[in-house]
Design an enzyme around this catalytic site. Structure first.
Site, short mmCIF file in Angstrom:
data_model
loop_
_atom_site.label_atom_id
_atom_site.label_comp_id
_atom_site.label_asym_id
_atom_site.label_seq_id
_atom_site.Cartn_x
_atom_site.Cartn_y
_atom_site.Cartn_z
N ASP A 40 -2.11 8.97 -10.58
CA ASP A 40 -2.96 8.64 -12.20
C ASP A 40 -1.36 8.08 -12.40
O ASP A 40 -1.20 7.32 -12.61
CB ASP A 40 -3.42 8.90 -13.00
CG ASP A 40 -5.40 8.50 -12.66
OD1 ASP A 40 -5.61 8.59 -11.54
OD2 ASP A 40 -6.08 9.50 -13.57
N ASN B 164 -3.44 13.15 -3.74
CA ASN B 164 -4.64 13.46 -4.66
C ASN B 164 -5.33 14.71 -3.79
O ASN B 164 -5.80 15.21 -4.96
CB ASN B 164 -5.75 11.83 -4.81
CG ASN B 164 -5.94 11.19 -5.97
OD1 ASN B 164 -4.49 10.88 -6.74
ND2 ASN B 164 -5.72 9.42 -4.76
N ASP C 57 1.27 -1.25 -0.26
CA ASP C 57 -0.01 0.02 0.42
C ASP C 57 0.75 1.47 0.22
O ASP C 57 1.47 1.13 0.46
CB ASP C 57 -1.10 0.05 1.50
CG ASP C 57 -2.24 1.39 1.48
OD1 ASP C 57 -2.79 0.87 0.31
OD2 ASP C 57 -1.28 1.89 1.83
N HIS D 287 -6.09 14.52 -8.97
CA HIS D 287 -6.20 13.01 -9.70
C HIS D 287 -5.47 12.72 -10.87
O HIS D 287 -4.72 11.99 -10.88
CB HIS D 287 -7.61 12.79 -10.00
CG HIS D 287 -8.16 12.39 -8.61
ND1 HIS D 287 -8.63 11.39 -7.10
CD2 HIS D 287 -9.22 13.53 -7.47
CE1 HIS D 287 -8.60 11.64 -6.60
NE2 HIS D 287 -9.88 12.89 -6.07
N GLU E 165 -4.64 2.22 -4.33
CA GLU E 165 -3.36 2.41 -4.00
C GLU E 165 -2.70 0.89 -3.92
O GLU E 165 -1.52 0.86 -3.23
CB GLU E 165 -2.96 3.59 -3.52
CG GLU E 165 -3.15 3.50 -1.86
CD GLU E 165 -4.94 3.89 -1.79
OE1 GLU E 165 -4.18 4.59 -0.48
OE2 GLU E 165 -5.33 4.23 -2.81
#
Length: 350
Positions: A245, A236, A228, A241, A271
């Site tokens: 990405d 973000n 993680d 975002h 994630e």
């Protein structure tokens, strides 16, 4: 997995051709056998023997294909026995000089069985032999004679049939290739994450089940890493975002370069990422996990004139006897939580 499914698609094409060859052999066997009986009642013994012999050849091709799965051999037997039968019918005229009418079935069968290029080459050979037979002087070798108008129309009609058959086969090939590419595209979409291009959750579970079965047979170790990205939500929130990405996409490449060829990297969700490590013990998995963690820590993503760096927490789980896939993943998830609880940017258990 993609290679396996692509092979399945190609195998389906072979199965389709097998069914066609099988059907053609069966029809050829039945037709020649029935026509042989008709010739027998008409007291045409030479034609009867020829047709019965052709029926036996088609029967052999059918049995060989069904029992021994000899697709190539059965294809060659079917097509070239058809050629020989046509040569005989044109040479002798068949029944009341109707033998040449059967040659029009040769073109579509040839391009389908032999393929477009090889089929056209064989058809050129076939037509050459037919032309030699019908234009052969009767004083050299006695044979049935045809009028010049019939000969020319026969050849032109056969060329027209050949052109149409080749055009149909060409269009069929294009359609098949398009369908195959579309099938591969949908297979890839079904098995991969659209953003990172890594395996998706469903694909990862399938691979895990396969590796578990192989492990049971070979008694090899199997480990997974559940990872993680630490504080990814802040990326973000702070950069948007699009940057988030971009971070996921670049780190996916880092993951792929950090593992071995036999390993699988999957986007587990958000994630979170799952690494499947075949033939790997927990101790060996720890070394790989540390390598991944360090590579992530050292990597920065440039977005909106900012260098974005992240760390990663990793939980390790090795498959034990009588353990299910879900239990294995739950253990990795529990160890991942412990790694985060211990301060993040670390591997647990150490």
């Amino acid at each position: 997995m993609l290679t396996f499914m692509n092979n399945e698609t190609e195998n389906n094409a072979d199965q389709q051709q097998t069914r066609v060859i099988s059907l053609f052999s069966l029809v050829g066997m039945s037709m020649t056998f029935m026509m042989g009986f008709i010739s027998l009642f008409n007291s045409n013994h030479e034609l009867t023997i020829t047709l019965f012999f052709a029926s036996m050849i088609y029967c052999f091709a059918y049995i060989s294909l069904k029992k021994y799965h000899t697709l190539k051999l059965s294809s060659y037997i079917t097509i070239y026995s058809l050629y020989l039968l046509m040569f005989y019918l044109v040479f002798t005229g068949g029944v009341e000089q109707t033998g040449p009418l059967w040659i029009f079935i040769v073109a579509p069968v040839s391009v389908y069985i032999l393929g477009l290029t090889s089929g056209l080459i064989n058809l050129a050979f076939f037509l050459t032999v037919i032309a030699i037979i019908i234009f052969l002087p009767t004083d050299s070798i006695p044979h049935v004679t045809y009028s010049m108008e019939f000969k020319l129309r026969l050849i032109l009609s056969f060329l027209t049939t050949t052109f149409l058959s080749a055009l149909y086969e060409y269009l069929r090939m294009i359609s098949f290739k398009s369908a195959l590419e579309l099938s591969k595209k949908y297979q890839q979409l079904a098995l991969s994450d659209p953003l990172t291009k890594l395996a998706n959750r469903r694909n990862a579970l399938t691979i895990l089940q396969q590796e578990k079965s192989r492990t049971s047979r070979n008694d090899d170790p199997l480990s997974i890493l559940l990872c993680d990205l630490d504080h990814f939500k802040m990326v973000n929130d702070k950069y948007g975002h699009n940057c988030g990405d971009m971070v996921l996409t670049e780190l996916a490449q880092v993951f792929t370069k950090s593992v071995r060829q036999q390993d699988c990297v999957a986007r587990w969700g958000g994630e979170e990422f799952l690494f499947i490590l075949p033939q790997t013990s927990a101790e060996q998995a720890f070394v790989i996990a540390e390598k991944i963690r360090i590579n992530v820590q050292r990597h920065s993503v440039y977005c909106h004139e900012q260098d974005i760096s992240l760390t990663m927490s990793i939980g390790i789980s090795q498959l034990t006897d009588n353990q299910t896939i879900d239990e294995m993943i739950n253990n990795a998830d529990r160890y991942l939580y412990q790694a985060k609880k211990n301060g993040r940017n670390q591997v647990y258990p150490q």
